[in-house]
Design an enzyme around this catalytic site. Structure first.
Site, PDB file in Angstrom:
ATOM      1  CG  ASP A  92       0.443   4.570  -7.211  1.00  0.00           C
ATOM      2  OD1 ASP A  92      -0.749   3.296  -7.589  1.00  0.00           O
ATOM      3  OD2 ASP A  92       1.571   4.370  -6.932  1.00  0.00           O
ATOM      4  CG  ASP A  94       0.070   0.866  -1.682  1.00  0.00           C
ATOM      5  OD1 ASP A  94       0.219  -0.023  -1.420  1.00  0.00           O
ATOM      6  OD2 ASP A  94      -0.704   1.254  -2.695  1.00  0.00           O
ATOM      7  CD  GLU A 101       3.911  -1.133  -4.183  1.00  0.00           C
ATOM      8  OE1 GLU A 101       3.123  -1.637  -3.703  1.00  0.00           O
ATOM      9  OE2 GLU A 101       4.701  -0.349  -4.335  1.00  0.00           O
ATOM     10  NE  ARG A 137       0.837  -8.343  -6.291  1.00  0.00           N
ATOM     11  CZ  ARG A 137       0.835  -7.240  -6.573  1.00  0.00           C
ATOM     12  NH1 ARG A 137       1.706  -6.554  -5.253  1.00  0.00           N
ATOM     13  NH2 ARG A 137       0.342  -6.688  -7.628  1.00  0.00           N
ATOM     14  CB  SER A 181      -4.662   2.920  -4.356  1.00  0.00           C
ATOM     15  OG  SER A 181      -3.852   1.207  -4.402  1.00  0.00           O
ATOM     16  N   GLY A 182      -3.943   0.050  -7.028  1.00  0.00           N
ATOM     17  CA  GLY A 182      -4.593  -0.737  -6.977  1.00  0.00           C
ATOM     18  C   GLY A 182      -3.955  -1.578  -5.805  1.00  0.00           C
ATOM     19  CE  LYS A 226      -3.611   2.356  -9.727  1.00  0.00           C
ATOM     20  NZ  LYS A 226      -1.949   2.848  -9.954  1.00  0.00           N
ATOM     21  CG  ASP A 249       5.532   3.512  -7.276  1.00  0.00           C
ATOM     22  OD1 ASP A 249       6.089   2.764  -7.440  1.00  0.00           O
ATOM     23  OD2 ASP A 249       4.040   3.858  -7.450  1.00  0.00           O
TER      24      ASP A 249
END
Length: 304
Positions: A92, A94, A101, A137, A181-182, A226, A249
Site C-alpha cells: 500500500d 498512503d 494520505e 472525497r 494503492s487506492g 488489491k 495499514d
C-alpha cells in the site's frame, strides 16, 4: 543447525533510530520460551532471530514473547523459518510507503482537509465502504488545478524510512515489487519510481483540461482489486503462496494481507493489526527485510 525444516523463527526488531535491542533483551526473550533457543543477531541493537524447534505454535510463542518484553519498543514476528524469504512484494502507499494520505493533502488546497481526513479515517478503519468514500472525497476536489500534485509530492510527501532499502534489497535478490494503492496514479507513478518499485497500480483521476473533474475512473481500485493484483502476479510468476508478502495499514488492505504468505500490518488501524499475520508498530519498513532473514550488511541502499 542441520535443517530449517519445521523450525519457527521469532524475529525481534527495534527501530534503527532507537536501537534498543540489547543482548540482555534478546536473552530475556530466549529464556521466556523455556527451551534451548538458537540466537542470531541480524543487526546489532536492531534485529535478532530466535530459532525455535518444532513442534511449536507460532501464536503461543508470539504471546509468550510479548509478555516477556512488555513495555519494550520491540516488534515480534513469528513464522516458519524455511519459507521466510519472499519473491513477490505488494505494498500500500498512503500511510505505509509514505507518511501521508495524498487525498487529504489535495483537500488541503481547497480548504477541506478536515472534512476529507475524517472520511479517510473512517474508511481506513472499515467503518464505511472504501469505494463510495473515495467518490465522495474526489467530488470535493473538483476544479483543483492538476499541477498542485507536483508541488505536494515535492513539498509535503515524505517516504517512510526503510522503504527504499526494502524494495531495492528485494529486487536485488530477484523479487518482484508492486505498489498497489487506492490512491491515484498521479502520485503512485512518481512515488513508485522514487522508491524503486517494478510497477504501480492505482486509481485514475478524471481531468477537465488542467483541472480535476471531481470524478474517478471506474471500476475503483479498492480492497478486491488489491487482492486480485496479488493473485494475478503470483500466478504470472508461478510462485507458491508462501513466497508472497504484502504490507498495508487500512481496511481496504485486509484481503490482500490475508492472501499473502506473510501479510504485515504497518502501524495500522487496530482492526487491521489484529487480523494480519504480523504487525509492525515500532520499527521502520526495514523490519520487512529482517523478518525475511536479511542481515544489515546485505541491505541495498543504492538503486538496483
Amino acid at each position: 543447525m542441520a535443517s530449517s525444516q519445521n523450525f519457527l523463527v521469532a524475529t525481534l526488531i527495534a527501530n534503527p533510530s532507537r536501537p534498543v535491542l540489547t543482548d540482555e533483551i534478546v536473552a530475556v526473550a530466549a529464556r521466556s520460551l523455556g527451551q534451548e533457543t538458537e540466537r542470531s543477531v541480524l543487526a546489532r541493537g536492531i534485529a535478532a532471530d530466535l530459532i525455535v524447534p518444532a513442534p511449536a505454535d507460532a501464536k503461543a510463542i508470539e504471546g509468550t514473547l510479548r509478555r516477556a518484553l512488555v513495555g519494550q519498543p520491540v516488534d515480534i514476528v513469528v513464522q516458519p523459518l524455511e519459507t521466510r524469504r519472499k519473491r513477490l512484494f505488494l505494498a500500500d502507499m498512503d500511510s505505509t510507503m509514505i507518511g501521508q494520505e495524498c487525498i487529504d493533502e489535495l483537500a488541503d488546497y481547497v480548504g477541506l482537509k478536515k472534512e476529507v481526513s475524517e472520511i479517510t479515517e473512517r474508511a481506513m478503519r472499515g467503518e464505511i465502504a472504501f469505494e463510495p468514500a473515495l467518490r465522495e472525497r474526489v467530488a470535493l476536489l473538483k476544479n483543483l488545478p492538476v499541477d498542485v500534485v507536483d508541488e505536494i509530492i515535492e513539498k509535503r510527501i515524505t517516504l517512510t524510512p526503510g522503504g527504499r532499502a526494502l524494495v531495492q534489497t528485494m529486487r536485488a535478490n530477484g523479487a518482484y515489487t508492486c505498489l498497489v494503492s487506492g490512491g491515484f496514479t498521479l502520485f503512485t507513478g512518481p512515488i513508485g519510481a522514487k522508491i524503486g518499485f517494478n510497477e504501480h497500480r492505482s486509481n485514475h483521476l478524471i481531468l477537465d483540461g488542467e483541472k480535476l473533474a471531481g470524478m474517478v475512473d471506474e471500476p475503483i481500485l479498492g480492497r478486491e482489486a488489491k487482492l486480485a493484483t496479488l493473485i494475478e502476479l503470483r500466478t504470472r510468476f508461478g510462485l507458491a503462496h508462501h513466497e508472497t508478502m504484502a504490507v498495508g495499514d487500512g481496511a481496504n488492505d485486509l484481503a490482500m494481507l490475508g492472501e499473502a504468505g506473510l501479510g504485515v500490518a504497518f502501524r495500522a488501524k487496530p482492526a487491521v493489526a489484529a487480523a494480519a499475520h504480523a504487525r509492525i508498530d515500532h520499527a521502520d519498513l526495514s523490519a520487512l527485510l529482517y523478518v525475511q532473514g536479511y542481515r544489515s550488511d546485505e541491505i541495498v541502499t543504492a538503486p538496483v
